[in-house]
Design an enzyme around this catalytic site. Structure first.
Site, PDB file in Angstrom:
ATOM      1  N   ASP A   1      55.719  30.379  43.611  1.00 43.96           N
ATOM      2  CA  ASP A   1      56.666  30.971  44.553  1.00 43.96           C
ATOM      3  C   ASP A   1      57.626  31.942  43.865  1.00 43.96           C
ATOM      4  OD1 ASP A   1      55.680  29.630  46.775  1.00 43.96           O
ATOM      5  OD2 ASP A   1      57.010  27.914  46.496  1.00 43.96           O
TER       6      ASP A   1
ATOM      7  N   HIS B   1      50.086  26.714  43.657  1.00 44.02           N
ATOM      8  CA  HIS B   1      49.630  25.924  44.801  1.00 44.02           C
ATOM      9  C   HIS B   1      48.867  26.796  45.785  1.00 44.02           C
ATOM     10  CE1 HIS B   1      53.722  27.354  45.724  1.00 44.02           C
ATOM     11  NE2 HIS B   1      53.374  27.356  46.999  1.00 44.02           N
TER      12      HIS B   1
ATOM     13  N   HIS C   1      49.107  30.690  43.985  1.00 49.28           N
ATOM     14  CA  HIS C   1      50.327  31.426  43.657  1.00 49.28           C
ATOM     15  C   HIS C   1      51.426  30.470  43.224  1.00 49.28           C
ATOM     16  CE1 HIS C   1      51.095  30.084  47.771  1.00 49.28           C
ATOM     17  NE2 HIS C   1      52.394  30.329  47.581  1.00 49.28           N
TER      18      HIS C   1
ATOM     19  N   ARG D   1      60.182  24.226  54.155  1.00 47.81           N
ATOM     20  CA  ARG D   1      60.330  24.216  52.703  1.00 47.81           C
ATOM     21  C   ARG D   1      61.747  24.594  52.307  1.00 47.81           C
ATOM     22  NH1 ARG D   1      57.377  28.837  49.760  1.00 47.81           N
ATOM     23  NH2 ARG D   1      59.423  29.804  49.984  1.00 47.81           N
TER      24      ARG D   1
END
Length: 315
Positions: free
Chosen positions: A143, A291, A141, A306
């Site tokens: 983000d 990723h 995917h 993150r």
């Protein structure tokens, strides 16, 4: 009997019809272009770049992210990001404040109410273990493509690593586009796809929680192939978590084409794989990559934080 006199094998007759489906994955050599045609490679003066794959992923040595970046250092890191798409910095052990400060060199920070919060609204915390709430990052995917302005990139730090497993992989979606068959490129030229947060989050959140966010995150539309604002390069911009359909074609054809496009991230030649140590930082370009966080560490604990950087509207 001499070789010349050896009996010939019986004629097997005509072969039965056989073909690889036109929408199957291509087999053979790939074109692996790290940078756009015409891009001028220049040496790096302020740090060492150690490639980890042919087109994507490089370890940056000689940079302390706990210190503010000078304009010259910021420019070189930015150029490395454009050229390698994901950068790895070993053993940084950044505080949350310094992690956010580093990310802010690239713009406004995002908040994401759909994810667990770290020490501030701008930090998403992924605390995985036997007793944690399950979420699923082990799918290819990009983000927050369900936003009108998907993230420019993200800065991820591993606070705690499991004794084995827990790697992250990234795929180069510019190279994925380059290697599409010409007829597929023609089919996606100018195509627009719908992206929605629901498919990616309904797997682990109940309907009551999801319903609260439907108005805040309505479906959005992005080009199937976007132009990277920093390089001008064409980049495949659909993903299995959030892209729901290609507009203007029948649903069956949309599903078939999306399956083919989703598969491109799975090609090993387009990927880099990173084995984490505690305190490592990865900085990736969300406009050019997908990723996959590998969930192969059983009941062990893996803690990551993150910070995401707000991006532009894809075109």
């Amino acid at each position: 009997m001499s070789v010349a006199e050896a009996p010939r094998p019986a004629d097997p007759g005509p072969l039965r019809p056989a073909r690889i489906p036109a929408d199957g994955l291509y087999e053979g050599r790939r074109v692996l272009r790290r940078t756009p045609q015409g891009w001028q490679d220049r040496p790096y003066e302020l740090f060492e770049v150690v490639p980890r794959a042919a087109t994507i992923g490089a370890e940056i040595r000689g940079v302390d992210l706990a210190r503010p970046l000078s304009p010259a250092l910021r420019e070189e890191v930015d150029r490395a990001l454009l050229e390698w798409k994901v950068l790895f910095f070993r053993g940084q052990h950044l505080s949350g404040e310094r992690q956010r400060a580093f990310a802010r060199h690239w713009g406004e920070l995002e908040t994401n109410p759909l994810l667990e919060r770290g020490d501030s609204d701008e930090v998403a915390r992924f605390d995985k273990g036997a007793s944690s709430v399950p979420t699923f990052e082990n799918v290819w995917h990009a983000d927050v493509t369900f936003r009108e302005r998907p993230a420019l990139g993200a800065v991820l730090q591993l606070r705690e690593v499991p004794p084995f497993g827990g790697d992250t992989l990234w795929a180069d979606m510019a190279v994925a586009y380059d290697n599409l068959a010409d007829e597929v490129k023609e089919r996606v030229e100018g195509a627009v796809a719908e992206h929605d947060f629901l498919p990616g989050f309904r797997r682990f959140y109940g309907p009551e929680r999801l319903a609260r966010w439907q108005e805040a995150f309505p479906p959005v539309r992005h080009p199937v192939v976007r132009r990277h604002p920093g390089t001008g390069r064409r980049t495949l911009f659909v993903n299995a978590s959030f892209t729901t359909r290609i507009l203007g074609v029948e649903r069956a054809e949309s599903d078939r084409l999306l399956r083919l496009l989703f598969q491109q991230a799975h090609v090993p030649e387009y990927q880099v794989r990173f084995r984490w140590q505690a305190g490592d930082v990865a900085f990736w370009d969300n406009r050019a990559t997908q990723h996959y966080a590998v969930a192969d560490y059983g009941a062990a604990r893996r803690v990551a934080e993150r910070v995401a950087i707000a991006g532009d509207r894809p075109y």
